[in-house]
Design a protein around this motif. Sequence first.
Motif, mmCIF file in Angstrom:
data_model
loop_
_atom_site.group_PDB
_atom_site.id
_atom_site.type_symbol
_atom_site.label_atom_id
_atom_site.label_comp_id
_atom_site.label_asym_id
_atom_site.label_seq_id
_atom_site.Cartn_x
_atom_site.Cartn_y
_atom_site.Cartn_z
ATOM 1 N N LEU A 1 16.179 -22.779 -24.885
ATOM 2 C CA LEU A 1 17.360 -22.006 -24.524
ATOM 3 C C LEU A 1 17.276 -20.578 -25.050
ATOM 4 O O LEU A 1 17.629 -19.616 -24.361
ATOM 5 N N PHE A 2 16.796 -20.436 -26.283
ATOM 6 C CA PHE A 2 16.742 -19.128 -26.922
ATOM 7 C C PHE A 2 15.771 -18.195 -26.211
ATOM 8 O O PHE A 2 16.005 -16.982 -26.112
ATOM 9 N N VAL A 3 14.661 -18.729 -25.719
ATOM 10 C CA VAL A 3 13.635 -17.904 -25.079
ATOM 11 C C VAL A 3 13.920 -17.683 -23.606
ATOM 12 O O VAL A 3 13.772 -16.576 -23.085
ATOM 13 N N PHE A 4 14.356 -18.739 -22.891
ATOM 14 C CA PHE A 4 14.436 -18.691 -21.438
ATOM 15 C C PHE A 4 15.847 -18.447 -20.893
ATOM 16 O O PHE A 4 15.978 -18.161 -19.697
ATOM 17 N N VAL A 5 16.884 -18.567 -21.713
ATOM 18 C CA VAL A 5 18.242 -18.511 -21.164
ATOM 19 C C VAL A 5 19.142 -17.506 -21.880
ATOM 20 O O VAL A 5 19.719 -16.608 -21.245
ATOM 21 N N LEU A 6 19.297 -17.644 -23.193
ATOM 22 C CA LEU A 6 20.363 -16.934 -23.899
ATOM 23 C C LEU A 6 20.297 -15.413 -23.780
ATOM 24 O O LEU A 6 21.312 -14.778 -23.446
ATOM 25 N N PRO A 7 19.144 -14.753 -24.052
ATOM 26 C CA PRO A 7 19.155 -13.281 -23.930
ATOM 27 C C PRO A 7 19.482 -12.815 -22.525
ATOM 28 O O PRO A 7 20.264 -11.879 -22.334
#
Length: 347
Positions: A49-55
């Motif tokens: 999630l942190f790498v592929f979604v949140l930013p």
Amino acid sequence: MTRTTNTAVDATLSQRLPVDLVAVVALALLTLALGGGAPSPLRVVLGALFVFVLPGYALVAALFPERSLEDHTEGAVDGLYNIEPGARLVLTVGLSLFVTPLAGILHSFSPAGIQVGTVLPTLAAFTVLAAAVAAYRRLQRPAARRFGLRVGTWLGTLWTWLRTDGRASDDPTAVDGTDRFDIALNVALVAGLVVATVGLAAAVGVPTNGERFTGFGLLTQSPDGDLVARDYPETLVAEESETLYVEIANHEERAAEYTVVVELQRLDDDGRVVESAELDRFQRSLAAGEDWQGPHDVTPTGALTGEDLRLTYLLYVGDAPPSPSTETAHRAAHIWVDVDGDDGVAT
């Protein structure tokens, strides 16, 4: 009646609090708090999630604070600040895959380099800042035009889709057979994207045994004070110390206790050790991901002198055996030296 109630509830929540942005910030901070320790299922999911979604999600929310016409709600207007849900999803993943490598590239020019302990806080700070900007811009819009994850509305639409079975209906949201196929295809594509993303994160975040290693080497200090892998001493004198620098890098994904054994060895023409003298041994504890460089004063004894001797540093994970060797060591590094006796002559 159900759709109307769900929509009202969701709209009320969106007016009070951007729940999706709060969730984004919470997940980013949770990932940051867990840090870059040993892989676990929770870290893999959060890492994905942190790498592929949140930013990307936070950035898209900041750029497009309004709902799209496809929300089927009053007040939605076509304009610069809204996009369709499909485009929002694609931009979320695409911008995430842009922001994450960019953070790594920027840190590659910093003294700290690319490390989990530096890139992770940067991504978290970017995500939180983008989410704050998104919340501010969204709350500046009229409530009827604010974007939000209206889960109740979506579930109501899905329920209507399941009930109609493609039959004609006066309900403008009724879905015919062709649209049903398109919706099912889109759902399958999104599910496949999620599965592929989590699988990729698991493959990257959980290294195989071959990717776990310990770096080990010998360095010297240059005249300007830098540690370099060159300009090693060619001659040592018995009972006189020479300073070398030992480098250990723990990439074993766990804390480790290392033992270094220093030997002076004489080899025959076939490369076999025929005579050796242990000069020193010492230990060093390193946390997972920690690097260490430290000086070591090596002092040859008069027990072994001569030309073309091999000064060998043997590295063991844990304790070293009573009779260490390059065959049993986890890592080994060496230089070739001549060792002069007390009279200054190599014998």
